[in-house]
Design a protein around this motif. Structure first.
Motif, mmCIF file in Angstrom:
data_model
loop_
_atom_site.group_PDB
_atom_site.id
_atom_site.type_symbol
_atom_site.label_atom_id
_atom_site.label_comp_id
_atom_site.label_asym_id
_atom_site.label_seq_id
_atom_site.Cartn_x
_atom_site.Cartn_y
_atom_site.Cartn_z
ATOM 1 N N ALA A 492 0.817 -1.213 0.000
ATOM 2 C CA ALA A 492 0.000 0.000 0.000
ATOM 3 C C ALA A 492 0.850 1.263 0.000
ATOM 4 O O ALA A 492 0.322 2.370 -0.163
ATOM 5 N N TYR A 493 2.149 1.120 0.183
ATOM 6 C CA TYR A 493 3.033 2.279 0.257
ATOM 7 C C TYR A 493 4.099 2.181 -0.828
ATOM 8 O O TYR A 493 4.532 1.096 -1.217
ATOM 9 N N ASP A 494 4.502 3.336 -1.309
ATOM 10 C CA ASP A 494 5.537 3.404 -2.337
ATOM 11 C C ASP A 494 6.892 3.365 -1.633
ATOM 12 O O ASP A 494 7.507 4.399 -1.345
ATOM 13 N N LEU A 495 7.353 2.162 -1.347
ATOM 14 C CA LEU A 495 8.557 2.003 -0.539
ATOM 15 C C LEU A 495 9.762 1.717 -1.414
ATOM 16 O O LEU A 495 9.636 1.167 -2.518
ATOM 17 N N PRO A 496 10.962 2.067 -0.929
ATOM 18 C CA PRO A 496 12.175 1.575 -1.599
ATOM 19 C C PRO A 496 12.239 0.061 -1.474
ATOM 20 O O PRO A 496 11.502 -0.551 -0.701
ATOM 21 N N ARG A 497 13.144 -0.556 -2.207
ATOM 22 C CA ARG A 497 13.226 -2.016 -2.205
ATOM 23 C C ARG A 497 13.665 -2.502 -0.830
ATOM 24 O O ARG A 497 14.771 -2.223 -0.361
ATOM 25 N N VAL A 498 12.759 -3.228 -0.168
ATOM 26 C CA VAL A 498 13.026 -3.778 1.163
ATOM 27 C C VAL A 498 12.764 -5.278 1.093
ATOM 28 O O VAL A 498 11.669 -5.707 0.725
ATOM 29 N N ALA A 499 13.765 -6.065 1.446
ATOM 30 C CA ALA A 499 13.593 -7.516 1.452
ATOM 31 C C ALA A 499 12.751 -7.921 2.658
ATOM 32 O O ALA A 499 12.901 -7.367 3.749
ATOM 33 N N VAL A 500 11.831 -8.897 2.451
ATOM 34 C CA VAL A 500 10.943 -9.361 3.514
ATOM 35 C C VAL A 500 10.984 -10.880 3.560
ATOM 36 O O VAL A 500 10.867 -11.544 2.525
ATOM 37 N N ILE A 501 11.151 -11.429 4.765
ATOM 38 C CA ILE A 501 11.124 -12.872 4.955
ATOM 39 C C ILE A 501 10.340 -13.164 6.224
ATOM 40 O O ILE A 501 10.041 -12.256 7.012
ATOM 41 N N SER A 502 9.982 -14.432 6.437
ATOM 42 C CA SER A 502 9.394 -14.843 7.714
ATOM 43 C C SER A 502 10.153 -16.052 8.228
ATOM 44 O O SER A 502 10.720 -16.826 7.450
ATOM 45 N N LEU A 503 10.156 -16.188 9.565
ATOM 46 C CA LEU A 503 10.876 -17.284 10.205
ATOM 47 C C LEU A 503 9.887 -18.066 11.043
ATOM 48 O O LEU A 503 9.343 -17.566 12.030
ATOM 49 N N ALA A 504 9.619 -19.317 10.629
ATOM 50 C CA ALA A 504 8.682 -20.182 11.349
ATOM 51 C C ALA A 504 9.441 -20.945 12.426
ATOM 52 O O ALA A 504 10.470 -21.579 12.158
ATOM 53 N N LYS A 505 8.914 -20.922 13.633
ATOM 54 C CA LYS A 505 9.680 -21.408 14.774
ATOM 55 C C LYS A 505 9.807 -22.924 14.813
ATOM 56 O O LYS A 505 10.851 -23.451 15.204
ATOM 57 N N ARG A 506 8.761 -23.664 14.423
ATOM 58 C CA ARG A 506 8.749 -25.110 14.653
ATOM 59 C C ARG A 506 9.958 -25.788 14.014
ATOM 60 O O ARG A 506 10.696 -26.515 14.663
ATOM 61 N N GLU A 507 10.196 -25.536 12.752
ATOM 62 C CA GLU A 507 11.308 -26.166 12.033
ATOM 63 C C GLU A 507 12.399 -25.157 11.685
ATOM 64 O O GLU A 507 13.341 -25.502 10.974
ATOM 65 N N GLU A 508 12.282 -23.937 12.188
ATOM 66 C CA GLU A 508 13.213 -22.851 11.854
ATOM 67 C C GLU A 508 13.356 -22.706 10.336
ATOM 68 O O GLU A 508 14.460 -22.617 9.788
ATOM 69 N N GLU A 509 12.174 -22.677 9.671
ATOM 70 C CA GLU A 509 12.156 -22.519 8.218
ATOM 71 C C GLU A 509 12.041 -21.047 7.857
ATOM 72 O O GLU A 509 11.324 -20.288 8.512
ATOM 73 N N ILE A 510 12.748 -20.660 6.792
ATOM 74 C CA ILE A 510 12.715 -19.275 6.313
ATOM 75 C C ILE A 510 11.867 -19.249 5.041
ATOM 76 O O ILE A 510 12.188 -19.943 4.059
ATOM 77 N N PHE A 511 10.783 -18.454 5.046
ATOM 78 C CA PHE A 511 9.913 -18.327 3.879
ATOM 79 C C PHE A 511 10.214 -17.012 3.171
ATOM 80 O O PHE A 511 10.331 -15.961 3.819
#
Length: 615
Positions: A492-511
Motif C-alpha cells: 500500500a506504500y511506495d517504498l524503496p526495495r526492502v527484502a521481507v522474509i518470515s521465520l517459522a519457529k517449529r522447524e526454523e524454516e525461512i519463507f
C-alpha cells in the motif's frame, strides 16, 4: 578555522568549576570539571588537537555552560551529580550501566535476611560490596546459606500464609523461624556469624564448625558429623577463593588501569583488615583522548559514588599525582580522611603493578573477544545476503512479532538490529486498535501498515528516527500467512526495495516471497543464529508489553467491581498502596488508614475483597 564559540571562550573565568558542552538541540554531550575553567575549556577547541575523541566532540559542540565552584573538590561533587542526571554520551562510563551488586543483611528485622541486591543506603540494612560479578555474589550466598541456614524467604517476616515450614527446612537450608523452631536470639547469633564472615573473620567460624564435627563424631552421630564436615569444606573453599594474607596493609583498595583506543579496563584489589578480598574487574567506554588521571577520576566518581563504604586508603597508578580533589571528595563520602596516592615502593607498589598487569590482560582479552564477535556478525550478515539473495548487506534488520492471549490486550513489537547487534533505542511497541477476535494475520498487517506509514507521512513534530530509517531486511515472526499479510500491507506504500522474509519457529524454516518451498539453514550457522536472536528478542519485547497492558487492565477491573470506589478513591488507593498486589494483601486496619477514605467504606472494600476470595 575559528569556532563560533571563540568570543565566549575568551570571557571564561580562570576559577575552579564544571563545564557542560551541548549540541545544536541543547542535549548535553559532555560534562567535565576543571581547576581553572578558561584554559581547560579552551583546550578542546585548539586547532592542533589531534585526539580523535576530543576532535569529534569539538565538532558537535554548539553551546557551552560553566558553573563556578569554590574549590576543585566541590567541582567533583557537582560533576558527579550532573553526570548521573544527564548521562552524557562522551563521558567515560562503565560499560554495564547497572548499579553494582551487594550482599545486604536486614539487621533491623526480627529475623534478618541475607540477600543479593543492587540497591543501597536503605536504613536498617548492612551492605557488603560493591562486587563486580553478580554470579560470584550468588555463589557466595549459596555457600553461606548451606553453612548458616538463614531464611531465604522474602519479606520482613518469615514464612508463608500456610503456617508450615517450606522445602528449605526439609533440605536443611533453613531453621524455620516461621514456626518457632529457632528462637530470635539463636537466629541473631546465626546472622552475627554471617556478618562476621563477610567482614573477613573466617577463622573463628572454621574452628566452630570443626569442633561441632569432632563432637558429633565422638557421640557417633556420623550423619551430623558429615554435614558439619561438608559445611567446613564449603567455608574453607570460599575463604581460600576470597582471601590472601596481607596483614601489614590494613584496609586499602589498590587500583590498576589499562587503556587502549576508546576502551579501558580497571582492576580493583580490595584489602580488608589485611586480607585481599577477591578481585573486581570493570570495563570503561568513551576513554579515547583521555589520560590515565582523567580515567581514574571518572571511575572513582562512579565506583565510590555508589558505594556504601570507602576505605581509608586508595593506591592508584603512578601517573596520578594531583589527587587532592579526589581525597576531599572521598573524605566527604567516608566522613573521615581518605588518602589517595600512588605507591612508591614495597609490597603496595608490587600489588599496584599486579593490578595494572591484570587490567592490561583483561583489556586484551576483551578486545580479542570483541573482534571475534564482530567477525561472527560479519559472517552472519554475509551468509544472509548470499542465502536470501539480497541486493545489499542487511545492515539494518527489523523484526516484528504479535503477542496476545485470546485477543486480550493484543500488542505488536518491532526490534532493530544494526550491524548485527541490538539497537534498543529504535525498538518500538504497538497497541493494536482495529483487531476483532484472535487474528494474527490482521494484527501483523496493522503493525506493518502503521510502521511504514510513519516512513512516508511524517511532519517535524512527529519525526521518529527509528520510523524514518529504511530497513534492508524485514523479518516476520511466523509462517507463510504472516508473511503474506505483511507483504500486502507494505504494497500500500511506495517504498524503496526492502527484502521481507518470515521465520517459522517449529522447524526454523525461512519463507521468501514468491517461493513455495522454505529455505533451511544449518542450525549452527551464524546467519540462522542471528535471525533466531532477532525473533527471540522481538518475542520478549512483545510479551513484556502484553503483560504490562494486561496487568493494567486487570488492576482497572479490580476497582471497577468494587462498590463505593469511584475515580477519586481509586487514585487514593493506588497512591497509598503503590500496587494492586499490596492493595489486595492489605489488612482491614491498613485499609482504614488510607487518607480521605471513610472508615465505613474501607471496611466495605475489605469485606468485598475477602468475599471474592482475593485477599
Amino acid at each position: 578555522m575559528a569556532h563560533a564559540l571563540e568570543p565566549r571562550l575568551k570571557t571564561l573565568p580562570a576559577k575552579p568549576g564544571v563545564y557542560l558542552f551541548r549540541d545544536a538541540k541543547g542535549e548535553v554531550l559532555y560534562i567535565g570539571k576543571a581547576k581553572s575553567l578558561r584554559p581547560r575549556v579552551r583546550s578542546y577547541f585548539q586547532s592542533g588537537e589531534s585526539r580523535r575523541g576530543v576532535a569529534d566532540l569539538a565538532r558537535r559542540i554548539a553551546d557551552l555552560e560553566v558553573i563556578v565552584t569554590g574549590s576543585e573538590a566541590e567541582a567533583l561533587h557537582l560533576e558527579q551529580t550532573l553526570v548521573k542526571r544527564h548521562r552524557p554520551p562522551f563521558n567515560v562510563r562503565l560499560r554495564d550501566d547497572k548499579s553494582f551488586p551487594y550482599i545486604a543483611v536486614t539487621v533491623e528485622d526480627d529475623y534478618p535476611r541475607v540477600m543479593f541486591t543492587r540497591e543501597r543506603h536503605r536504613r536498617g540494612v548492612v551492605y557488603f560490596g560493591p562486587y563486580a560479578n553478580a554470579k560470584k555474589v550468588r555463589e557466595t550466598l549459596d555457600v553461606l546459606n548451606r553453612v548458616f541456614r538463614f531464611r531465604p524467604c522474602e519479606g520482613p517476616q518469615p514464612g508463608r500464609h500456610s503456617g508450615i515450614p517450606c522445602l528449605d527446612y526439609h533440605i536443611d537450608r533453613c531453621l524455620a523461624p516461621c514456626v518457632g523452631y529457632v528462637s530470635k536470639d539463636d537466629y541473631a547469633d546465626i546472622i552475627d556469624g554471617v556478618v562476621q564472615f563477610l567482614s573477613g573473620d573466617t577463622k573463628s567460624i572454621q574452628r566452630e564448625l570443626e569442633q561441632q564435627m569432632l563432637d558429633a563424631a565422638a557421640l557417633e552421630r556420623f550423619e551430623d558429623a558429615a554435614r558439619y564436615r561438608n559445611r567446613l569444606f564449603s567455608v574453607r573453599h570460599l575463604a581460600e577463593r576470597q582471601f590472601a594474607e596481607r596483614r601489614e596493609f590494613g584496609t586499602v583498595d589498590v587500583i590498576g588501569i589499562a587503556a587502549a583506543g576508546d576502551r579501558a579496563a580497571v582492576q580493583v584489589f580490595p584489602l580488608r583488615d589485611g586480607k585481599l578480598v577477591g578481585r573486581h574487574s570493570f570495563h570503561l567506554e568513551n576513554v579515547e583522548g583521555q589520560d590515565i588521571p582523567t580515567v581514574l577520576e571518572a571511575f572513582v566518581l562512579e565506583y565510590y559514588g555508589s558505594s556504601p563504604s570507602v576505605p581509608p586508603e586508595i593506591v592508584v597508578p603512578p601517573e596520578a599525582h594531583d589527587t587532592e580533589a579526589l581525597e576531599e571528595f572521598l573524605s566527604a563520602r567516608r566522613g573521615a580522611h581518605v588518602e589517595v596516592r600512588p605507591a612508591q615502593r614495597g609490597e603496595k607498589r608490587r600489588l599496584q603493578q599486579l593490578a595494572t598487569q591484570n587490567a592490561q590482560l583483561a583489556l586484551e582479552t576483551d578486545a580479542a573477544a570483541t573482534e571475534q564477535r564482530r567477525l561472527r556478525r560479519v559472517e552472519a550478515l554475509e551468509e544472509l545476503r548470499e542465502t536470501l539473495n539480497l541486493e545489499s548487506l542487511p545492515v539494518r534488520i527489523e523484526c516484528y512479532d504479535i503477542s496476545n492471549i485470546q485477543a486480550e490486550s493484543p500488542v505488536g513489537s518491532m526490534v532493530v538490529f544494526q550491524d548485527g547487534v541490538p539497537k534498543k533505542a529504535h525498538y518500538r511497541k504497538f497497541g493494536l486498535r482495529r483487531l476483532e477476535g484472535p487474528d494474527d494475520f490482521a494484527a501483523m498487517a496493522e503493525v506493518i501498515s502503521r510502521r511504514f506509514a510513519r516512513l512516508q507521512d511524517v511532519t517535524a513534530d512527529e519525526y521518529d528516527e527509528s520510523f524514518a530509517s529504511v530497513p534492508n531486511l524485514v523479518v516476520i515472526d511466523g509462517g507463510k500467512g504472516q508473511l503474506s499479510a505483511a507483504l500486502a500491507a507494505m504494497q500500500a506504500y511506495d517504498l524503496p526495495r526492502v527484502a521481507v522474509i518470515s521465520l517459522a519457529k517449529r522447524e526454523e524454516e525461512i519463507f521468501l516471497p514468491h517461493r513455495s518451498d522454505p529455505v533451511r539453514l544449518d542450525r549452527h550457522s551464524p546467519g540462522l543464529q542471528l535471525l533466531q536472536r532477532l525473533r527471540d528478542e522481538a518475542h520478549r519485547f512483545a510479551l513484556g508489553f502484553h503483560r504490562q497492558r494486561r496487568s493494567a487492565r486487570a488492576r482497572e477491573s479490580i476497582f471497577e467491581r468494587l462498590q463505593g470506589v469511584g475515580p477519586a478513591r481509586r487514585r487514593a488507593l493506588v497512591q497509598h498502596f503503590g500496587s494492586a498486589e499490596r492493595f489486595l494483601a492489605a489488612s482491614e486496619e491498613e485499609m482504614e488508614a488510607v487518607p480521605g477514605l471513610p472508615a465505613k467504606t474501607a471496611r466495605s472494600i475489605y469485606a468485598q475483597l475477602h468475599k471474592a476470595g482475593r485477599a
